[in-house]
Design a protein around this motif. Structure first.
Motif, PDB file in Angstrom:
ATOM      1  N   VAL A  34       0.841  -1.202   0.000  1.00 46.11           N
ATOM      2  CA  VAL A  34       0.000   0.000   0.000  1.00 46.11           C
ATOM      3  C   VAL A  34       0.874   1.249   0.000  1.00 46.11           C
ATOM      4  CG1 VAL A  34      -1.696   1.313   1.329  1.00 46.11           C
ATOM      5  CG2 VAL A  34      -1.934  -1.168   1.115  1.00 46.11           C
ATOM      6  N   ARG A  35       1.930   1.214   0.791  1.00 47.84           N
ATOM      7  CA  ARG A  35       2.832   2.381   0.824  1.00 47.84           C
ATOM      8  C   ARG A  35       3.464   2.617  -0.546  1.00 47.84           C
ATOM      9  NH1 ARG A  35       4.585   0.912   6.618  1.00 47.84           N
ATOM     10  NH2 ARG A  35       3.770   2.655   7.825  1.00 47.84           N
TER      11      ARG A  35
ATOM     12  N   LEU B  88       0.965   4.350  -2.667  1.00 48.58           N
ATOM     13  CA  LEU B  88       0.670   5.719  -2.246  1.00 48.58           C
ATOM     14  C   LEU B  88       1.816   6.681  -2.525  1.00 48.58           C
ATOM     15  CD1 LEU B  88      -1.117   5.062   1.165  1.00 48.58           C
ATOM     16  CD2 LEU B  88      -2.144   5.933  -0.922  1.00 48.58           C
TER      17      LEU B  88
ATOM     18  N   LEU C 274       1.540   8.899  -5.541  1.00 43.60           N
ATOM     19  CA  LEU C 274       0.298   9.671  -5.526  1.00 43.60           C
ATOM     20  C   LEU C 274       0.355  10.804  -4.511  1.00 43.60           C
ATOM     21  CD1 LEU C 274      -2.481   6.938  -5.699  1.00 43.60           C
ATOM     22  CD2 LEU C 274      -2.044   8.752  -7.350  1.00 43.60           C
ATOM     23  N   ASP C 275       0.995  10.548  -3.378  1.00 40.73           N
ATOM     24  CA  ASP C 275       1.027  11.513  -2.285  1.00 40.73           C
ATOM     25  C   ASP C 275       2.404  11.443  -1.644  1.00 40.73           C
ATOM     26  OD1 ASP C 275       0.553  13.183  -0.194  1.00 40.73           O
ATOM     27  OD2 ASP C 275      -1.331  12.250   0.413  1.00 40.73           O
TER      28      ASP C 275
ATOM     29  N   LEU D  51       3.140  11.798   2.198  1.00 44.00           N
ATOM     30  CA  LEU D  51       2.339  11.022   3.146  1.00 44.00           C
ATOM     31  C   LEU D  51       3.184   9.987   3.889  1.00 44.00           C
ATOM     32  CD1 LEU D  51      -0.477  10.152   4.231  1.00 44.00           C
ATOM     33  CD2 LEU D  51      -0.559   8.544   2.326  1.00 44.00           C
TER      34      LEU D  51
ATOM     35  N   ALA E 279      -2.711   8.698   8.570  1.00 40.87           N
ATOM     36  CA  ALA E 279      -1.855   9.666   7.884  1.00 40.87           C
ATOM     37  C   ALA E 279      -1.293  10.643   8.893  1.00 40.87           C
ATOM     38  CB  ALA E 279      -2.657  10.402   6.825  1.00 40.87           C
TER      39      ALA E 279
ATOM     40  N   VAL F 146      -5.373  10.961   1.357  1.00 40.29           N
ATOM     41  CA  VAL F 146      -5.575   9.732   2.135  1.00 40.29           C
ATOM     42  C   VAL F 146      -5.509  10.076   3.612  1.00 40.29           C
ATOM     43  CG1 VAL F 146      -4.522   7.531   2.772  1.00 40.29           C
ATOM     44  CG2 VAL F 146      -4.698   8.178   0.369  1.00 40.29           C
TER      45      VAL F 146
ATOM     46  N   VAL G 199      -5.538   4.030   6.510  1.00 34.04           N
ATOM     47  CA  VAL G 199      -5.593   2.756   5.795  1.00 34.04           C
ATOM     48  C   VAL G 199      -5.877   1.660   6.812  1.00 34.04           C
ATOM     49  CG1 VAL G 199      -4.267   1.079   4.454  1.00 34.04           C
ATOM     50  CG2 VAL G 199      -3.929   3.523   4.053  1.00 34.04           C
TER      51      VAL G 199
ATOM     52  N   VAL H  21      -9.275   2.146   2.315  1.00 38.95           N
ATOM     53  CA  VAL H  21      -8.561   3.417   2.425  1.00 38.95           C
ATOM     54  C   VAL H  21      -9.592   4.518   2.634  1.00 38.95           C
ATOM     55  CG1 VAL H  21      -6.958   5.012   1.323  1.00 38.95           C
ATOM     56  CG2 VAL H  21      -6.802   2.569   0.831  1.00 38.95           C
TER      57      VAL H  21
ATOM     58  N   VAL I 231     -10.499   8.224   2.216  1.00 41.85           N
ATOM     59  CA  VAL I 231     -10.034   9.299   1.342  1.00 41.85           C
ATOM     60  C   VAL I 231     -10.899  10.530   1.590  1.00 41.85           C
ATOM     61  CG1 VAL I 231      -9.585   9.985  -1.039  1.00 41.85           C
ATOM     62  CG2 VAL I 231      -9.416   7.576  -0.392  1.00 41.85           C
TER      63      VAL I 231
ATOM     64  N   LEU J 234      -5.640   5.817  -7.345  1.00 38.40           N
ATOM     65  CA  LEU J 234      -5.367   5.042  -6.129  1.00 38.40           C
ATOM     66  C   LEU J 234      -5.947   3.632  -6.249  1.00 38.40           C
ATOM     67  CD1 LEU J 234      -4.402   4.769  -3.233  1.00 38.40           C
ATOM     68  CD2 LEU J 234      -6.436   6.014  -2.477  1.00 38.40           C
TER      69      LEU J 234
END
Lengths: 406, 192
Positions: A268-269, A272, A275-276, A279, A303, A313, A316, A376, A378, A395
């Motif tokens: 997942v990290r 992400l 995308l971010d 984060l 987060a 996000v 999670v 997740v 959001v 995502l």
């Protein structure tokens, strides 16, 4: 005036002088709850003995594992079990109750088990073994209820499930429970039979109170009994304590079959990160609800930064399996479901909040995006923007690729 | 006159009168902390009552009476956050979109000026609206964030102690505090 000074002033105005309502103290003292019963007098002096005995037993078992020749015997069941790569904790190192060691006569009769073989390869859908050491592992409230009705005695049996342990420095709340006994001491851990089901409130009468080695959050197979001889200590709640399953010993705490799949926090990290980029995700010790799955088996990550004004996000939650996630959040997976309108339980929106002030207040919605075993949370605008849509779609796409091994 | 530690020791042994004195001594502080975290007075009273109940039950486990204040503060924070969690559950069970948006300064002014358009009233309302910028910014925060700010700026705790009271890591508390102050600063600057 600095921001800190303005906050101090605002907080002082908000809170006033803290005046207690009339009659508050008298009512509170009148309604004080009963305290937890103290340990029996015969047990207190024996605690040191118990510790010493436990230490000797642990050392002996470790020796048996490491150097069976020193003890003059063949490797026993414990040694065999410890060599199995799938068992994460040997039974000797895990929790056991004090009672059998202190006063064997008062405890339940232990049924001699078959040769130790550890967990079976046959598993339930959340990875809990169907058997342990050749004995069936009951999984699910229905199975346990049937067992209790069929054999209402003190013979121990095995139960599989998921525990969620709250850090000892975080007091638990159990205001709905009347009085305090060893059955509802407000300390948890919380237990759920099936991954993806809620462990709050405490719906299952099971207690780890007498286990000296506290469990960790995650899957367990435990040996339990009912009709515990200490039930009379519960006073008016003695019948409830007698019906409760008392954990004698934690036999197993998970293996590769209960690891999260197909998505792990690492995957997942990775999804992400592009995308971010700013984060980071922290373990959420508080496990506050929101869009997070609140099941006993969910591991939540929060987060660790202020939500941006755009899509972001927030948290999670990772379940051990897709089936567990479906139990926890029965929402269709993917971006389309996450972007649909409406509140839970049918819609993806689980919350809203407004930030800013005056005419500039900005409202945001918290949406749940489900992909495989992951939920997740959001943040989006109330009225979806193109940026919101793109963020959620990218995502979801990234998570789907990761879940598929792509 | 018995000290707080004396009262804690006596209450730990079951002395209800000593516990009542503790409630009188620390109740106002607990109420202020709960009111800083929660949005309604009745919720704050519920949280403080539950905190004292919990403290009474768990007091025999508090070995060091000198740690009472920090220990009890943590319970108050936890109880207040639990109240918000229960409220959130109720909201999720009966999901109707809230229409009670935070009342903005202009909204307050407009409403009151419409009711009494005298110049004096308008001036008063403008003053109140300006003073309430920080209050409204506070109200827009999550309870956990308000708890952190209350511990830091109302109870005047150092960040490590505030983190301990919330049960979060020091690094998490620091980063939350930093971004909260930055956010509140931006919001108040934008409005002010």
């Amino acid at each position: 005036m600095t921001i800190e000074d303005r906050l101090r002033e605002a907080l002082r105005r908000r809170t006033g002088d803290g005046h207690l309502p009339d009659g508050f103290v008298a009512r509170l003292i009148r309604d004080l709850p009963a305290r937890e019963p103290r340990r029996s007098a015969w047990l207190r002096p024996a605690r040191g003995v118990v510790s010493a005995v436990t230490l000797v037993v642990v050392v002996a078992l470790l020796l048996a594992v490491a150097r069976p020749d020193l003890l003059g015997g063949n490797p026993g069941p414990s040694a065999i079990r410890s060599q199995e790569p799938t068992v994460r904790g040997s039974a000797a190192a895990l929790g056991t109750t004090q009672i059998p060691a202190v006063n064997p006569g008062a405890g339940p009769t232990m049924t001699p088990g078959p040769t130790a073989t550890g967990p079976s390869s046959a598993r339930y859908d959340d990875g809990i073994p169907r058997e342990f050491d050749g004995q069936p592992v009951l999984h699910g409230l229905a199975a346990v209820s049937s067992r209790l009705k069929a054999v209402p005695d003190m013979a121990p049996f095995l139960v599989g499930g998921w525990v969620r342990v709250t850090p000892p420095d975080v007091p638990m709340s159990c205001p709905a429970l009347a009085g305090t006994t060893w059955l509802n001491s407000c300390r948890g851990p919380w237990f759920a039979f099936l991954a993806g089901t809620s462990a709050f409130p405490l719906a299952v009468p099971i207690t780890f109170h007498f286990v000296t080695g506290p469990p960790s959050t995650g899957p367990v197979v435990v040996k339990v009994h009912v009709h515990d001889p200490r039930a009379p200590e519960c006073g008016a709640q003695a019948p409830a304590c007698a019906q409760a399953m008392v954990v004698e010993r934690i036999l197993w705490t998970g293996d590769s079959a209960t690891d999260p799949r197909p998505l792990t926090i690492g995957l997942v990290r990775q999804v992400l990160a592009p995308l971010d980029p700013g984060l980071t995700l922290d373990d959420d010790r508080m496990a506050i609800g929101g869009c997070d799955a609140e099941s006993a088996s969910a591991v939540s990550y929060e987060a660790n930064r202020a939500p941006a004004s755009g899509p972001a996000v927030l948290s999670v939650a990772i379940e051990p399996s897709t089936v567990a996630r479906e139990r926890s959040l029965g929402q269709a997976p993917g971006a389309a479901a996450a972007l649909a309108s409406g509140w839970r339980p049918r819609g993806p929106i689980c919350g809203e909040s407004g930030t800013g002030a005056g005419g500039k207040t900005t409202w945001v919605a918290y949406r749940a995006l489900a992909v495989a075993n992951v939920v997740v949370s959001v943040q989006t605008s109330i009225t979806l923007t193109a940026a919101d849509q793109s963020f959620v779609e990218r995502l979801a796409s990234g998570l789907e690729r990761a879940a598929g091994g792509g | 006159m018995p000290t707080r530690e004396d009262l804690v020791v006596a209450a730990r042994q079951g002395d209800e009168a000593a516990f009542a004195s503790l409630v009188e001594m620390d109740g106002p502080g607990a109420m202020r902390l709960a009111k800083a975290i929660l949005t309604s007075r009745s919720d704050a009273e519920d949280a403080v009552q539950e905190a004292f109940f919990r403290a009474w039950r768990q007091l025999p486990r508090l070995r060091d009476a000198e740690r009472w204040s920090a220990w009890f503060r943590r319970i108050v924070v936890r109880c207040a956050i639990d109240v918000t969690r229960r409220r959130q559950r109720v909201k999720e069970i009966a999901p109707t979109r809230s229409t009670s948006s935070p009342i903005g300064g202009q909204g307050v002014q407009a409403a009151l000026v419409q009711a009494d358009p005298s110049a004096a009233t308008a001036d008063l309302v403008a003053s109140v609206a300006d003073r309430d910028l920080a209050a409204r910014a506070l109200a827009s925060l999550a309870p956990e964030d308000r708890a952190l700010l209350a511990l830091r700026f109302l109870a005047d705790l150092e960040v490590p102690d505030a983190a301990a009271a919330l049960g979060i890591r020091l690094g998490t508390a620091k980063s939350r505090l930093h971004r909260l102050l930055a956010r509140l600063h931006d919001e108040m600057e934008a409005d002010g």
